[in-house]
Scaffold this active site. Structure first.
Site, PDB file in Angstrom:
ATOM      1  CG  ASP A   1      -4.690   6.715   1.063  1.00 21.26           C
ATOM      2  OD1 ASP A   1      -4.489   5.523   0.762  1.00 21.26           O
ATOM      3  OD2 ASP A   1      -3.849   7.418   1.654  1.00 21.26           O
TER       4      ASP A   1
ATOM      5  CG  HIS B   1      -1.752   1.175   1.448  1.00 18.52           C
ATOM      6  ND1 HIS B   1      -3.127   1.124   1.440  1.00 18.52           N
ATOM      7  CD2 HIS B   1      -1.445   2.492   1.699  1.00 18.52           C
ATOM      8  CE1 HIS B   1      -3.618   2.338   1.672  1.00 18.52           C
ATOM      9  NE2 HIS B   1      -2.604   3.177   1.824  1.00 18.52           N
ATOM     10  CD  GLU B   2       1.548   3.780   3.662  1.00 18.36           C
ATOM     11  OE1 GLU B   2       1.938   4.838   3.123  1.00 18.36           O
ATOM     12  OE2 GLU B   2       0.442   3.682   4.196  1.00 18.36           O
TER      13      GLU B   2
ATOM     14  CG  HIS C   1       0.382   6.169  -0.896  1.00 18.99           C
ATOM     15  ND1 HIS C   1      -0.784   6.461  -1.572  1.00 18.99           N
ATOM     16  CD2 HIS C   1      -0.006   5.722   0.336  1.00 18.99           C
ATOM     17  CE1 HIS C   1      -1.819   6.203  -0.797  1.00 18.99           C
ATOM     18  NE2 HIS C   1      -1.380   5.753   0.355  1.00 18.99           N
TER      19      HIS C   1
END
Length: 362
Positions: free
Chosen positions: A325, A312-313, A316
């Site tokens: 998000d 997820h991170e 980004h």
């Protein structure tokens, strides 16, 4: 004949009453579905060079209105759209991984009540060049007004844009605003570095989680290479929705970039975050990930896992996939895939859940 006419009159009255009732129900539903919030924004360039925005959100409806509090806090979310000469500028603030919102995350405004906040924008948006700036409050989420039920479409709240000339403001070093103290030296193990006074056990757990993230990312890449836009399956459809060649190519590119970041980039993990969230990053500052409380309580694999948090991170970072998000949680991500596949491919949780693949789908 009189009896027949009377029956016709009665039938017509009943029909009209039914029409009026249906119209009233539709009107009530429309009112409920469209919160009556008014947004006012003023922006001023102070004598000290700071650009300050004052936001006022007023409930002009008849009843109480909820609003997700994250979308009124610039330290929590990217809540303004800032353009210079028509081109959106860089946002320097953090992107978090959170759980889906719960009731306590919402602000409640009574009828006629207002919320007013002032934000300093020049520390978190790139205003280094002179030009005509257009600034607006602009937020969009499936959970903007409620965490109840399945929202089929993201809801949006925005202000009218404010235009002003800015001569250019030198960077103040506030892109790090909100970072926990990163005291302590940096040390590395096999190319993975640690700051924020990570303990030896935390370092071991991070290395293990990174290996798990590599496994689920490799699995995602293998899946995408063995399928195509014309040959998807439940796994792709659940998290990214209807496929086109362009969308599918975006998914492939994003996971290849995440895989490359894990295998080849100088990853750094900071252990000093005390927030309740899983983790956060500054998208313009690869490849440093700040790990928070929920990360340490998560399982290594599975839904909202340590491995998934790393995926997820990393997604980004602008140098990787540049995701946002849009929604949080499995339910929101599934709804987003159904309603807006393009935004699903821009959503970090969608990438995480595709990689975690829990429950397992082929």
């Amino acid at each position: 004949m009189p009896a027949i006419q009377a029956a016709r009159v009665t039938l017509m009255k009943s029909f009209l009453r039914a029409i009026i009732t249906i119209a009233a129900i539709i009107s009530m539903q429309a009112t409920a579905a469209k919160p009556q919030l008014d947004v006012d924004l003023t922006v001023k360039n102070s004598g000290s060079g700071d650009v300050n925005a004052t936001l006022t959100i007023t409930n002009n409806g008849n009843g109480q209105q909820k609003l997700l509090g994250w979308y009124t806090d610039l330290d929590e979310e990217h809540i303004f759209e800032v353009k210079r000469d028509g081109v959106e500028v860089e946002f320097y603030g953090p992107h978090y991984k959170r759980h889906a919102p719960v009731e306590k995350d919402f602000i409640k405004l009574k009828s006629g009540e207002s919320l007013t906040k002032t934000y300093e924008l020049s520390g978190l948006y790139d205003m280094s060049e002179a030009g005509s700036y257009e600034i607006s409050y602009d937020v969009k989420s499936l959970h903007l007004y409620s965490n109840k039920g399945q929202q089929k479409k993201a809801q949006r709240l925005m202000s009218a844009p404010v235009t002003l000339w800015i001569d250019g403001i030198a960077a103040k070093g506030t892109a790090n605003k909100g970072k926990p103290g990163s005291g302590g030296s940096t040390d590395c193990i096999d190319g993975t570095c640690f700051t924020g006074r990570c303990s030896n056990s935390q370092k071991t757990e991070i290395i293990s989680a990174l290996d798990a993230a590599d496994q689920i990312t490799n699995n995602s890449v293998s899946y995408l290479n063995s399928h195509s836009a014309n040959n998807t399956s439940a796994r792709y459809d659940t998290w990214f929705g209807a496929a086109t060649s362009s969308r599918y190519n975006t998914a492939v590119a994003n996971f290849n970039a995440i895989d490359d970041a894990i295998d080849n980039k100088p990853l750094e993990f900071d252990c000093s975050c005390k927030k309740s969230y899983f983790a956060y990053v500054y998208p313009t500052q690869p490849y440093k990930v700040y790990l928070c409380k929920a990360f340490w309580n998560a399982n290594e694999f599975g839904t909202d896992s340590r491995a998934g948090t790393i995926v997820h991170e990393l997604s980004h970072f602008n140098a990787v996939a540049g995701t946002d998000d849009v929604v949080y949680g499995q339910s929101g991500a599934q709804s987003l895939a159904n309603s807006d596949p393009d935004q699903a491919l821009n959503n970090a949780d969608s990438h995480e859940y595709f990689a975690e693949n829990t429950p397992n789908q082929n």
